[in-house]
Design an enzyme around this catalytic site. Structure first.
Site, PDB file in Angstrom:
ATOM      1  N   SER A 140       0.857  -1.197   0.000  1.00 26.16           N
ATOM      2  CA  SER A 140       0.000   0.000   0.000  1.00 26.16           C
ATOM      3  C   SER A 140       0.884   1.235   0.000  1.00 26.16           C
ATOM      4  O   SER A 140       2.001   1.207   0.549  1.00 26.16           O
ATOM      5  CB  SER A 140      -0.880   0.016   1.256  1.00 26.16           C
ATOM      6  OG  SER A 140      -1.545   1.256   1.373  1.00 26.16           O
ATOM      7  N   TYR A 151      -2.060  -0.831  10.540  1.00 30.75           N
ATOM      8  CA  TYR A 151      -2.060  -1.328   9.152  1.00 30.75           C
ATOM      9  C   TYR A 151      -0.784  -0.901   8.418  1.00 30.75           C
ATOM     10  O   TYR A 151      -0.136  -1.717   7.749  1.00 30.75           O
ATOM     11  CB  TYR A 151      -3.297  -0.771   8.440  1.00 30.75           C
ATOM     12  CG  TYR A 151      -3.361  -0.995   6.955  1.00 30.75           C
ATOM     13  CD1 TYR A 151      -3.795  -2.210   6.433  1.00 30.75           C
ATOM     14  CD2 TYR A 151      -3.013   0.019   6.057  1.00 30.75           C
ATOM     15  CE1 TYR A 151      -3.872  -2.417   5.059  1.00 30.75           C
ATOM     16  CE2 TYR A 151      -3.092  -0.174   4.690  1.00 30.75           C
ATOM     17  CZ  TYR A 151      -3.525  -1.386   4.195  1.00 30.75           C
ATOM     18  OH  TYR A 151      -3.599  -1.583   2.833  1.00 30.75           O
TER      19      TYR A 151
END
Ligand code: NAD
Length: 258
Positions: A147, A161
């Site tokens: 990401s 995360y």
């Protein structure tokens, strides 16, 4: 002019984790269109079956398998089943992940561990088992879905995360180094904000301070889609990228350079 087949995956055996929804489903469908036999591996058995059925109905080859990537025994069994039933493994996409958000001071160890278990341990387990089989076979190509959040904070309350995805980047580079001589390539795609079922749920669950990705910070403008990520994954999985390994490819409209 002859056709460029470098972007094809004909007769390749490809496992896509989290292939039941969102980006994983897009990758599974794109790989099947490129000729791969796709094993759609997802915690949600019904979702995995829906993806496999859609591929089969469109004339492709796909099989659904229920698996929790955080569970060591299930991951070992998944790859043994793939080898046993399909005779080999050429491509793995580590896509399954979860992304609930919590303000940093409210993060307890249970929350921290639950994200680590799926996003980082799950990626580690699938890498280890896939590489074991690829090393014993003809090598292969692995694409980790990371990401842009691994490189920048991007949105509030996403620290747990983000740390898992930074770990995914590190695993990408270290496995690329160790297993290049075995003919195994490992690269990562770093998506920007992409509308998917999971992204919508995560965003709705918490009042975000400021827009996701920061409006006006995407040089190419607008928000990308699942196909943008799937196309990058296809490039990295296919022979078109045969001399590329250990790379982190942001597919974010230029967000990370803004
Ligand atoms: N959507 C975005 O904006 C965005 C941005 C950057 C990175 N990503 C990454 O892209 C990937 C896919 O995200 P998405 O938005 O498509 O998510 P999604 O929630 O829409 O789909 C994820 C799929 O993974 C499956 N899954 C969840 N936990 C699992 C487990 N333990 N074992 C096996 N399968 C499991 C789910 O059942 C679901 O089918 C993730 O790695 C995510 O971190 C997404």
């Amino acid at each position: 002019m002859t056709q460029n087949n470098a972007f094809r995956l004909d007769d390749r055996i490809a496992v896509v984790t989290g292939g039941g929804a969102g980006i994983g489903r897009g990758i599974a469908e794109t790989f099947a269109l490129a000729g791969a036999r796709v094993i759609v591996a997802d915690l949600d058995a019904a979702a995995a079956q829906l993806t496999a059925d859609a591929i089969t109905e469109a004339g492709g080859q796909a099989h659904a398998v229920a698996v929790d990537v955080s569970n060591e025994h299930e991951v070992i069994a998944l790859f043994e089943q793939v080898i046993g039933q399909h005779g080999g493994l050429d491509v793995l996409v580590n896509n399954a992940a979860i992304f609930p958000k919590k303000p940093f001071l409210e993060v307890d160890t249970a929350f921290w561990d639950s994200l680590q278990a799926v996003n980082l341990r799950g990626t580690f387990l699938c890498l280890r088992e896939a590489i074991r089989h690829m090393k014993a076979g003809k090598g292969g190509s692995i694409v980790n879905i990371s990401s842009v959040s691994s490189m920048q904070a991007v949105v509030h309350h996403n620290g747990t995360y983000n740390a898992t995805k930074a770990g995914v980047n590190s695993l990408t580079r270290t496995t690329a180094l160790e297993f290049g001589p075995d003919g195994i390539r490992v690269n990562a795609v770093l998506p920007g904000g992409i509308p998917t079922p999971g992204a919508r749920t995560a965003s709705a669950a918490i009042e975000l301070k400021g827009p996701i990705m920061g409006e006006g910070r995407i040089p190419l403008g607008g928000i990308g889609d699942v196909q943008d990520i799937a196309n990058a994954a296809l490039f990295l999985a296919s022979p078109a990228s045969r001399y590329i390994t250990g790379q982190l490819l942001a597919v974010d409209g230029g967000f990370l350079v803004s």
